[in-house]
Design a protein around this motif. Sequence first.
Motif, PDB file in Angstrom:
ATOM      1  N   ILE A  65       0.827  -1.205   0.000  1.00 47.50           N
ATOM      2  CA  ILE A  65       0.000   0.000   0.000  1.00 47.50           C
ATOM      3  C   ILE A  65       0.861   1.255   0.000  1.00 47.50           C
ATOM      4  N   LYS A  66       1.952   1.232   0.739  1.00 48.59           N
ATOM      5  CA  LYS A  66       2.841   2.404   0.780  1.00 48.59           C
ATOM      6  C   LYS A  66       3.387   2.745  -0.606  1.00 48.59           C
ATOM      7  N   ASN A  67       3.552   1.743  -1.456  1.00 45.88           N
ATOM      8  CA  ASN A  67       4.127   1.963  -2.784  1.00 45.88           C
ATOM      9  C   ASN A  67       3.091   2.257  -3.867  1.00 45.88           C
ATOM     10  N   LEU A  68       1.817   2.198  -3.524  1.00 49.00           N
ATOM     11  CA  LEU A  68       0.767   2.412  -4.516  1.00 49.00           C
ATOM     12  C   LEU A  68       0.226   3.832  -4.459  1.00 49.00           C
ATOM     13  N   GLU A  69      -0.291   4.287  -5.586  1.00 50.18           N
ATOM     14  CA  GLU A  69      -0.919   5.602  -5.690  1.00 50.18           C
ATOM     15  C   GLU A  69      -2.414   5.465  -5.408  1.00 50.18           C
ATOM     16  N   LEU A  70      -2.745   5.186  -4.154  1.00 49.84           N
ATOM     17  CA  LEU A  70      -4.139   5.070  -3.751  1.00 49.84           C
ATOM     18  C   LEU A  70      -4.677   6.454  -3.388  1.00 49.84           C
ATOM     19  N   PRO A  71      -5.997   6.631  -3.480  1.00 52.81           N
ATOM     20  CA  PRO A  71      -6.571   7.952  -3.198  1.00 52.81           C
ATOM     21  C   PRO A  71      -6.415   8.339  -1.724  1.00 52.81           C
ATOM     22  N   SER A  72      -6.349   9.634  -1.529  1.00 58.56           N
ATOM     23  CA  SER A  72      -6.288  10.185  -0.189  1.00 58.56           C
ATOM     24  C   SER A  72      -7.712  10.596   0.190  1.00 58.56           C
ATOM     25  N   PRO A  73      -8.162  10.435   1.381  1.00 60.88           N
ATOM     26  CA  PRO A  73      -7.468  10.026   2.601  1.00 60.88           C
ATOM     27  C   PRO A  73      -7.488   8.514   2.837  1.00 60.88           C
ATOM     28  N   PHE A  74      -7.998   7.745   1.877  1.00 63.88           N
ATOM     29  CA  PHE A  74      -8.075   6.293   2.065  1.00 63.88           C
ATOM     30  C   PHE A  74      -6.728   5.707   2.453  1.00 63.88           C
ATOM     31  N   LYS A  75      -5.690   6.070   1.719  1.00 69.18           N
ATOM     32  CA  LYS A  75      -4.371   5.487   1.957  1.00 69.18           C
ATOM     33  C   LYS A  75      -3.898   5.776   3.383  1.00 69.18           C
ATOM     34  N   GLU A  76      -4.037   7.006   3.821  1.00 68.76           N
ATOM     35  CA  GLU A  76      -3.592   7.362   5.164  1.00 68.76           C
ATOM     36  C   GLU A  76      -4.432   6.650   6.223  1.00 68.76           C
ATOM     37  N   ASP A  77      -5.733   6.568   5.999  1.00 69.64           N
ATOM     38  CA  ASP A  77      -6.623   5.934   6.971  1.00 69.64           C
ATOM     39  C   ASP A  77      -6.335   4.441   7.111  1.00 69.64           C
ATOM     40  N   ILE A  78      -6.146   3.758   6.001  1.00 73.84           N
ATOM     41  CA  ILE A  78      -5.910   2.311   6.086  1.00 73.84           C
ATOM     42  C   ILE A  78      -4.537   2.011   6.681  1.00 73.84           C
ATOM     43  N   LEU A  79      -3.551   2.834   6.363  1.00 77.67           N
ATOM     44  CA  LEU A  79      -2.235   2.636   6.979  1.00 77.67           C
ATOM     45  C   LEU A  79      -2.290   2.868   8.478  1.00 77.67           C
ATOM     46  N   THR A  80      -3.064   3.852   8.917  1.00 76.75           N
ATOM     47  CA  THR A  80      -3.229   4.115  10.345  1.00 76.75           C
ATOM     48  C   THR A  80      -3.891   2.940  11.048  1.00 76.75           C
ATOM     49  N   ALA A  81      -4.934   2.398  10.427  1.00 76.52           N
ATOM     50  CA  ALA A  81      -5.627   1.235  10.991  1.00 76.52           C
ATOM     51  C   ALA A  81      -4.700   0.024  11.072  1.00 76.52           C
ATOM     52  N   MET A  82      -3.861  -0.146  10.062  1.00 73.08           N
ATOM     53  CA  MET A  82      -2.927  -1.269  10.049  1.00 73.08           C
ATOM     54  C   MET A  82      -1.889  -1.113  11.146  1.00 73.08           C
ATOM     55  N   GLU A  83      -1.382   0.105  11.324  1.00 74.06           N
ATOM     56  CA  GLU A  83      -0.386   0.352  12.373  1.00 74.06           C
ATOM     57  C   GLU A  83      -0.983   0.061  13.748  1.00 74.06           C
ATOM     58  N   ALA A  84      -2.228   0.467  13.961  1.00 76.12           N
ATOM     59  CA  ALA A  84      -2.887   0.203  15.242  1.00 76.12           C
ATOM     60  C   ALA A  84      -3.042  -1.291  15.473  1.00 76.12           C
ATOM     61  N   ALA A  85      -3.407  -2.022  14.434  1.00 77.43           N
ATOM     62  CA  ALA A  85      -3.576  -3.477  14.564  1.00 77.43           C
ATOM     63  C   ALA A  85      -2.239  -4.155  14.841  1.00 77.43           C
ATOM     64  N   LEU A  86      -1.180  -3.661  14.237  1.00 78.65           N
ATOM     65  CA  LEU A  86       0.136  -4.270  14.442  1.00 78.65           C
ATOM     66  C   LEU A  86       0.692  -3.968  15.831  1.00 78.65           C
ATOM     67  N   LEU A  87       0.271  -2.857  16.423  1.00 79.05           N
ATOM     68  CA  LEU A  87       0.734  -2.514  17.763  1.00 79.05           C
ATOM     69  C   LEU A  87      -0.095  -3.165  18.861  1.00 79.05           C
TER      70      LEU A  87
END
Length: 88
Positions: free
Chosen positions: A64-86
């Motif tokens: 996901i970090k390397n893809l050109e996904l729309p904002s704010p979707f990309k930021e939101d999903i990365l945030t959710a993933m970071e929370a799940a990993l922590l």
Amino acid sequence: PPHANYELLKAQVFLKMGHFNEARAQGELALRRRPLDPEAWSIVVTSAIYRQDFSRLKKYRRNIKNLELPSPFKEDILTAMEAALLAP
């Protein structure tokens, strides 16, 4: 064409039914067809979070970090993933 969304529709149904392995598999097939589809990314990430599949979450995060996904979707999903990993 009607078959273009076939895997995505199946993934959505499996996710709603709580069949997370099947949702992941169909979601990944949908991503092969359309790698920039936010709905497909949401499904595979959600299924990985529910299954606590942290290795797959890390793989998805790299992709996901390397893809050109729309904002704010990309930021939101990365945030959710970071929370799940922590969480563990």
